[in-house]
Scaffold this motif. Sequence first.
Motif, PDB file in Angstrom:
ATOM      1  N   ALA A 171       0.842  -1.208   0.000  1.00 15.00           N
ATOM      2  CA  ALA A 171       0.000   0.000   0.000  1.00 15.00           C
ATOM      3  C   ALA A 171       0.873   1.253   0.000  1.00 15.00           C
ATOM      4  N   ARG A 172       1.910   1.261   0.810  1.00 19.02           N
ATOM      5  CA  ARG A 172       2.813   2.416   0.859  1.00 19.02           C
ATOM      6  C   ARG A 172       3.443   2.665  -0.508  1.00 19.02           C
ATOM      7  N   ARG A 173       3.900   1.585  -1.155  1.00 15.99           N
ATOM      8  CA  ARG A 173       4.535   1.721  -2.468  1.00 15.99           C
ATOM      9  C   ARG A 173       3.563   2.184  -3.554  1.00 15.99           C
ATOM     10  N   THR A 174       2.290   1.843  -3.401  1.00 18.95           N
ATOM     11  CA  THR A 174       1.298   2.236  -4.410  1.00 18.95           C
ATOM     12  C   THR A 174       0.594   3.540  -4.043  1.00 18.95           C
ATOM     13  N   GLY A 175       0.909   4.093  -2.877  1.00 23.19           N
ATOM     14  CA  GLY A 175       0.308   5.356  -2.471  1.00 23.19           C
ATOM     15  C   GLY A 175      -1.132   5.238  -2.001  1.00 23.19           C
ATOM     16  N   VAL A 176      -1.500   4.080  -1.502  1.00 21.41           N
ATOM     17  CA  VAL A 176      -2.863   3.818  -1.050  1.00 21.41           C
ATOM     18  C   VAL A 176      -2.873   3.755   0.476  1.00 21.41           C
ATOM     19  N   GLY A 177      -3.878   4.367   1.093  1.00 23.38           N
ATOM     20  CA  GLY A 177      -3.998   4.341   2.543  1.00 23.38           C
ATOM     21  C   GLY A 177      -4.648   3.063   3.029  1.00 23.38           C
ATOM     22  N   VAL A 178      -3.931   2.314   3.850  1.00 20.15           N
ATOM     23  CA  VAL A 178      -4.457   1.085   4.456  1.00 20.15           C
ATOM     24  C   VAL A 178      -4.247   1.183   5.958  1.00 20.15           C
ATOM     25  N   GLU A 179      -5.321   0.940   6.695  1.00 19.71           N
ATOM     26  CA  GLU A 179      -5.257   0.960   8.155  1.00 19.71           C
ATOM     27  C   GLU A 179      -5.556  -0.434   8.686  1.00 19.71           C
ATOM     28  N   ALA A 180      -4.709  -0.909   9.574  1.00 19.21           N
ATOM     29  CA  ALA A 180      -4.912  -2.218  10.187  1.00 19.21           C
ATOM     30  C   ALA A 180      -5.975  -2.129  11.263  1.00 19.21           C
ATOM     31  N   VAL A 181      -6.870  -3.107  11.281  1.00 17.49           N
ATOM     32  CA  VAL A 181      -7.869  -3.214  12.332  1.00 17.49           C
ATOM     33  C   VAL A 181      -7.948  -4.666  12.776  1.00 17.49           C
ATOM     34  N   ASN A 182      -8.287  -4.852  14.012  1.00 19.23           N
ATOM     35  CA  ASN A 182      -8.455  -6.194  14.551  1.00 19.23           C
ATOM     36  C   ASN A 182      -9.765  -6.760  14.004  1.00 19.23           C
ATOM     37  N   PRO A 183      -9.738  -7.918  13.366  1.00 20.54           N
ATOM     38  CA  PRO A 183     -10.981  -8.488  12.844  1.00 20.54           C
ATOM     39  C   PRO A 183     -12.066  -8.638  13.908  1.00 20.54           C
ATOM     40  N   ALA A 184     -11.666  -8.927  15.140  1.00 22.92           N
ATOM     41  CA  ALA A 184     -12.632  -9.133  16.219  1.00 22.92           C
ATOM     42  C   ALA A 184     -13.364  -7.850  16.604  1.00 22.92           C
ATOM     43  N   THR A 185     -12.777  -6.694  16.296  1.00 24.35           N
ATOM     44  CA  THR A 185     -13.402  -5.422  16.662  1.00 24.35           C
ATOM     45  C   THR A 185     -13.761  -4.571  15.439  1.00 24.35           C
ATOM     46  N   LEU A 186     -13.722  -5.155  14.263  1.00 21.50           N
ATOM     47  CA  LEU A 186     -13.997  -4.395  13.041  1.00 21.50           C
ATOM     48  C   LEU A 186     -15.366  -3.725  13.067  1.00 21.50           C
ATOM     49  N   GLY A 187     -16.394  -4.459  13.462  1.00 20.69           N
ATOM     50  CA  GLY A 187     -17.742  -3.891  13.508  1.00 20.69           C
ATOM     51  C   GLY A 187     -17.823  -2.686  14.423  1.00 20.69           C
TER      52      GLY A 187
END
Length: 125
Positions: free
Chosen positions: A22-38
């Motif tokens: 994502a960094r190399r392609t210039g796209v914003g990606v944020e990590a989230v815990n699958p258990a707390t995504l909702g």
Amino acid sequence: MASIILAAVEDLFFLARIQETARRTGVGVEAVNPATLGQELQVHPGREVSAIILDLNCRFVSAVELLRALKTAPSTRGIPVVGFVSHVQGDLIAAARSAGCDTVLARSAFTAQLPELLTRLASTN
């Protein structure tokens, strides 16, 4: 406000690979815990989420139940979800599609297509 892709991935090494791409392609990606995504989506309702990447092999939450919840809630049902899984898990692939996962890819295909996939997902909003 720029849109973001949320990555609900438990495997930290694989998550780092997604974030580096994502960094190399210039796209914003944020990590989230699958258990707390909702809950994460409810806590930040104004955040523009262009897509969700979901590891369908989550250990601490049922990915299929999470998908059902996301795809039935009015505030999240329109967010595209891309799930990845081992190619040999045909039952899980079918269940994820049935629950509303927009795209299901084998982990190897997901990895191979990741730069293009991130670029496409970032431009969906």
